[in-house]
Every structure is written in C-alpha cells, then in structure tokens.
Design a protein around this motif. Structure first.
Motif, PDB file in Angstrom:
ATOM      1  N   GLY A 152       0.822  -1.200   0.000  1.00 17.38           N
ATOM      2  CA  GLY A 152       0.000   0.000   0.000  1.00 17.38           C
ATOM      3  C   GLY A 152       0.857   1.251   0.000  1.00 17.38           C
ATOM      4  N   ASP A 153       0.174   2.384   0.000  1.00 12.80           N
ATOM      5  CA  ASP A 153       0.839   3.690   0.022  1.00 12.80           C
ATOM      6  C   ASP A 153       0.461   4.411   1.308  1.00 12.80           C
ATOM      7  N   VAL A 154       1.362   5.279   1.764  1.00 18.49           N
ATOM      8  CA  VAL A 154       1.102   6.039   2.985  1.00 18.49           C
ATOM      9  C   VAL A 154       1.808   7.387   2.881  1.00 18.49           C
ATOM     10  N   GLN A 155       1.204   8.394   3.504  1.00 17.90           N
ATOM     11  CA  GLN A 155       1.808   9.726   3.590  1.00 17.90           C
ATOM     12  C   GLN A 155       2.614   9.820   4.888  1.00 17.90           C
ATOM     13  N   GLN A 156       3.812  10.344   4.787  1.00 18.36           N
ATOM     14  CA  GLN A 156       4.641  10.556   5.974  1.00 18.36           C
ATOM     15  C   GLN A 156       5.523  11.765   5.699  1.00 18.36           C
ATOM     16  N   GLY A 157       5.474  12.759   6.548  1.00 17.61           N
ATOM     17  CA  GLY A 157       6.333  13.930   6.377  1.00 17.61           C
ATOM     18  C   GLY A 157       6.086  14.670   5.082  1.00 17.61           C
ATOM     19  N   GLY A 158       4.832  14.680   4.624  1.00 18.12           N
ATOM     20  CA  GLY A 158       4.505  15.378   3.385  1.00 18.12           C
ATOM     21  C   GLY A 158       4.914  14.639   2.125  1.00 18.12           C
ATOM     22  N   ARG A 159       5.328  13.401   2.246  1.00 15.54           N
ATOM     23  CA  ARG A 159       5.753  12.601   1.095  1.00 15.54           C
ATOM     24  C   ARG A 159       4.942  11.322   1.048  1.00 15.54           C
ATOM     25  N   THR A 160       4.859  10.707  -0.109  1.00 12.62           N
ATOM     26  CA  THR A 160       4.159   9.435  -0.256  1.00 12.62           C
ATOM     27  C   THR A 160       5.181   8.321  -0.389  1.00 12.62           C
ATOM     28  N   PHE A 161       4.994   7.276   0.415  1.00 10.65           N
ATOM     29  CA  PHE A 161       5.886   6.121   0.396  1.00 10.65           C
ATOM     30  C   PHE A 161       5.082   4.872   0.063  1.00 10.65           C
ATOM     31  N   ARG A 162       5.729   3.898  -0.527  1.00 11.81           N
ATOM     32  CA  ARG A 162       5.138   2.602  -0.851  1.00 11.81           C
ATOM     33  C   ARG A 162       5.688   1.592   0.154  1.00 11.81           C
ATOM     34  N   TRP A 163       4.791   0.824   0.789  1.00  9.51           N
ATOM     35  CA  TRP A 163       5.244  -0.218   1.705  1.00  9.51           C
ATOM     36  C   TRP A 163       4.795  -1.577   1.198  1.00  9.51           C
ATOM     37  N   THR A 164       5.600  -2.578   1.480  1.00 11.42           N
ATOM     38  CA  THR A 164       5.228  -3.963   1.192  1.00 11.42           C
ATOM     39  C   THR A 164       5.451  -4.770   2.465  1.00 11.42           C
ATOM     40  N   VAL A 171       8.629  -5.894   6.695  1.00 18.45           N
ATOM     41  CA  VAL A 171       8.128  -4.650   6.098  1.00 18.45           C
ATOM     42  C   VAL A 171       9.266  -3.970   5.349  1.00 18.45           C
ATOM     43  N   ARG A 172       8.991  -3.580   4.120  1.00 19.53           N
ATOM     44  CA  ARG A 172       9.958  -2.815   3.322  1.00 19.53           C
ATOM     45  C   ARG A 172       9.274  -1.539   2.853  1.00 19.53           C
ATOM     46  N   VAL A 173      10.014  -0.442   2.884  1.00 21.14           N
ATOM     47  CA  VAL A 173       9.464   0.858   2.499  1.00 21.14           C
ATOM     48  C   VAL A 173      10.309   1.428   1.368  1.00 21.14           C
ATOM     49  N   TYR A 174       9.608   1.946   0.347  1.00 19.10           N
ATOM     50  CA  TYR A 174      10.261   2.494  -0.848  1.00 19.10           C
ATOM     51  C   TYR A 174       9.750   3.902  -1.112  1.00 19.10           C
ATOM     52  N   GLU A 175      10.555   4.668  -1.836  1.00 21.60           N
ATOM     53  CA  GLU A 175      10.023   5.921  -2.373  1.00 21.60           C
ATOM     54  C   GLU A 175       9.004   5.537  -3.428  1.00 21.60           C
ATOM     55  N   GLN A 176       7.921   6.282  -3.513  1.00 18.21           N
ATOM     56  CA  GLN A 176       6.894   5.944  -4.497  1.00 18.21           C
ATOM     57  C   GLN A 176       7.486   6.046  -5.906  1.00 18.21           C
ATOM     58  N   GLY A 177       7.284   4.984  -6.687  1.00 17.75           N
ATOM     59  CA  GLY A 177       7.803   4.942  -8.046  1.00 17.75           C
ATOM     60  C   GLY A 177       9.245   4.468  -8.141  1.00 17.75           C
ATOM     61  N   GLU A 178       9.895   4.216  -7.019  1.00 17.78           N
ATOM     62  CA  GLU A 178      11.297   3.786  -7.011  1.00 17.78           C
ATOM     63  C   GLU A 178      11.410   2.539  -6.145  1.00 17.78           C
ATOM     64  N   GLU A 179      10.974   1.405  -6.671  1.00 15.56           N
ATOM     65  CA  GLU A 179      10.928   0.189  -5.873  1.00 15.56           C
ATOM     66  C   GLU A 179      12.117  -0.736  -6.096  1.00 15.56           C
ATOM     67  N   SER A 180      13.227  -0.178  -6.561  1.00 13.66           N
ATOM     68  CA  SER A 180      14.417  -1.010  -6.752  1.00 13.66           C
ATOM     69  C   SER A 180      15.302  -1.005  -5.508  1.00 13.66           C
TER      70      SER A 180
END
Length: 123
Positions: free
Chosen positions: A71-83, A99-108
């Motif tokens: 899913g996606d979540v807002q934190q500190g004014g930014r959107t992050f992708r978590w798996t 749990v792994r957290v990525y910058e949205q759109g940068e899942e490498s």
C-alpha cells in the motif's frame, strides 16, 4: 624613473584561478552535504513508516494470513510505498512480518526494512 607598486596581470590571473578552484571545491562539498542530508531524511521517514506499520498491526491485534500485502502512505509530506511479507513460523501462534518501504515509483531500493512478529489473539 618612478617605480609603481602593484600586481602584474599574470599574478592577478593566478590568484583568480586559485580562487575559482577553491570556490568550486567548496560548492561541491556543500552540494554533497545537502544531498546526504536529504537521503538521511528519506531513510528516517522510511523507518517511521515501517515502525508505524508494525505498531498498527500490534495495536489492532491483527493476525494476518501468510501472504504479500502492499500500500501507500503519507509521511512527512511525502508518499511512500510499503510492502509486507507475512510468513508462518514453527510456532502456529506467531507470524513473521517483513516490512519494506520504498520511495513511491522507485521500488528497486528499499529505504527501510524491518521485521516483527504478530501474535495470535487468545481465545
């Protein structure tokens, strides 16, 4: 014959060259420090997202089925992708959650990775 004190054109050019090299090195150092601070901020926010995901499961008393969640979540004014990868353990009353957290759109490249355990509610 009068002798005027001053700098020759060659001396001025050498001084300007030294100044230009020193200023460019200084700007490069400031740029690297700013970039490093930005990366550190992103990793810190990513760790907060991972900690929040684990804390939320514990607070709600969730006992997830094994599988993959995201899913996606807002934190500190930014959107992050978590798996989240939920796996069974040898003890049926516990589940492992990675749990792994990525910058949205940068899942490498994961900004943060955390592991926790879920406990089955008592009946």
């Amino acid at each position: 014959m009068k002798h005027h004190a001053g700098f020759t054109l060659l001396e001025v050019l050498v001084a300007l060259t030294i100044l230009a090299v020193a200023l460019s090195a200084g700007f490069r150092a400031v740029s690297l420090a700013t970039s490093g601070a930005s990366d550190l901020r992103d990793r810190m926010l990513g760790e907060w997202v991972a900690q929040n995901r684990l804390a939320e499961h514990r607070a709600l008393g969730e006992f997830l089925n094994p599988g993959h969640y995201e899913g996606d979540v807002q934190q500190g004014g930014r959107t992050f992708r978590w798996t989240e990868e939920v796996k069974p353990t040898p003890n049926a009353l516990f589940r492992r959650i990675d749990v792994r957290v990525y910058e949205q759109g940068e899942e490498s490249h994961a900004l943060a990775t955390m592991t926790g355990f879920l406990v089955a509610p008592l009946r």
